[in-house]
Design a protein around this motif. Structure first.
Motif, PDB file in Angstrom:
ATOM      1  N   SER A  76       0.748  -1.270   0.103  1.00 52.37           N
ATOM      2  CA  SER A  76       0.035  -0.054  -0.158  1.00 52.37           C
ATOM      3  C   SER A  76       0.766   1.472  -0.026  1.00 52.37           C
ATOM      4  O   SER A  76       0.537   2.308  -0.557  1.00 52.37           O
ATOM      5  N   HIS A  81       1.120  -0.701  -6.590  1.00 55.49           N
ATOM      6  CA  HIS A  81       0.939  -2.030  -5.748  1.00 55.49           C
ATOM      7  C   HIS A  81       1.968  -2.953  -6.656  1.00 55.49           C
ATOM      8  O   HIS A  81       1.851  -4.219  -6.690  1.00 55.49           O
ATOM      9  N   TYR A 240      -4.997   1.737  -0.974  1.00 53.28           N
ATOM     10  CA  TYR A 240      -3.616   1.942  -1.841  1.00 53.28           C
ATOM     11  C   TYR A 240      -3.400   3.431  -1.596  1.00 53.28           C
ATOM     12  O   TYR A 240      -4.120   3.913  -2.303  1.00 53.28           O
TER      13      TYR A 240
END
Length: 393
Positions: A76, A81, A240
């Motif tokens: 995160s 990612h 995220y």
């Protein structure tokens, strides 16, 4: 799913990728230090109700004396990612989905006040024929995660699957366009099944799961969550931290248009210039390649039958599953995961695991090797993983 007329040209041009392999990309970092609420938001989005990561009073009585980030949280605090070094280079008229990742964790944990520096280095690629989209590029990239003092605490070798979106639509291998229809009784049963894993985590509490007390052949408790939905996928995306407007030191290494993303999927996602003009164009939920996760129209545009979850989240689910079973005195030292298919809207996810080996490594650590599987309600495999988990002796 509607299909196009047969595509005459069935080649996948990956020649530009050779210009990037082995060359470090621009490092990434967030603008502010990590906060406890970042950990709480992540645990919530990943369906991981482990008190160690969101209840301050509980955490204060445990090993760390305060809230600690889940091991899975590392992803995160980085960019893309983990997909950036596995998706660099132009493949014309292409799209990208996450295909797996391999993690190594080196010991240090993340706490409020830490800051993560994300280093990205493209590793390699190979082109294979698939039933999903014909010629398909499996590209890998290394992600090294450092703390603010320069300590390397995690490495991720990610795999992206890059393909011609027109060929995926033509081949139509994924054709279940409707969500499952769950009855009230089935939904109630799902909720009761969720408690098996949650209660196992709570019962272990601050205690130790000793290496001596587990055996080859032991089964981990089954973990169930879902049904997944556009709401849960959006919650994942918002956890995220790269998706927060103005929260990151942006760069343009992974401009979707330069990578060859096709037509309306080549939007301004994460663009540092447009973010200062109209940030809704850049955060991925509304414009750009990531909106295929949240809108049926755009999912089907890239060969998916309906909205679907994020591959990186599946990797987090696997690490959380292993770490939750191991407890706060355990530690996931390595995990190699392969993703077979995403979590689609309406589906549930069922995780299982089995201890297949016990060992002492060259550092004297007591490890168990676990094979894990993730499947939906029909038994369709979503992911498999093999991991080594350290337990106290």
């Amino acid at each position: 799913m509607a299909t196009n007329e047969a595509v005459a040209d069935r080649t996948l041009d990956c020649s530009d990728l050779d210009n990037y392999i082995g060359k470090p990309m621009t490092p990434f970092s967030l603008k502010e230090d990590l906060h406890n609420n970042d950990f709480r938001r992540w645990a919530q989005a990943m369906h991981y109700p482990n008190l160690l990561h969101y209840d301050a009073e509980y955490a204060a009585r445990g090993r760390f004396g305060r809230l600690v980030a889940p091991q899975s949280f590392t992803i995160s605090a980085g960019e893309g990612h983990g997909a950036c070094p596995a998706g660099i280079g132009n493949i014309p008229d292409s799209h990208l989905i996450f295909g797996g990742d391999e993690w190594w964790f080196y010991g240090p944990r993340l706490f409020a006040g830490d800051r993560v520096i994300h280093e990205k280095i493209p590793f390699d690629y190979a082109v294979k024929e698939t039933k999903f989209a014909g010629p398909t590029c499996f590209q890998r990239g290394d992600n090294n995660y450092y703390k603010q003092d320069g300590t390397l605490f995690a490495k991720q070798r990610s795999t992206s699957i890059r393909y011609r979106r027109d060929l995926a639509v033509e081949m139509g291998s994924l054709d279940q366009t409707e969500d499952p229809d769950w009855t009230d009784e089935e939904l109630a049963d799902i909720e009761s099944r969720k408690l098996e894993f949650i209660q196992a985590v709570h019962e272990l509490g601050h205690g130790r799961r000793h290496w001596n007390d587990v055996n080859v052949g032991d089964q981990l408790p089954v973990r169930v969550f879902g049904p997944h939905s556009v709401a849960s996928f959006a919650t994942e995306w918002r956890a995220y931290m790269m998706t927060i407007w103005g929260g990151s030191h942006r760069n343009q290494d992974c401009d979707p248009a330069k990578l060859g993303f096709v037509g309306p999927m080549a939007g301004w996602e994460m663009d540092p210039v447009e973010e200062l003009v109209n940030p809704e164009n850049t955060d991925g939920a509304y414009i750009g390649p990531s909106r295929g996760h949240l809108f049926t129209r755009w999912a089907q545009y890239v060969g998916m039958p309906r909205p679907y979850g994020y591959g990186a989240s599946m990797g987090a689910w696997i690490i959380d599953y292993l770490a939750g079973w191991a407890g706060e005195w355990g530690y996931v030292v390595h995990c190699n995961s392969q993703y077979r298919g995403p979590a689609f809207s309406g589906d549930i996810t069922i995780q299982t695991g089995e201890i297949v080996d016990k060992m002492t490594d060259d550092q004297g650590r007591k490890l168990v090797q676990i094979k894990s599987k993730m499947a939906n309600q029909d038994g369709t495999t979503m992911a498999t993983a093999v991991a080594e988990v350290e337990l106290p002796e």
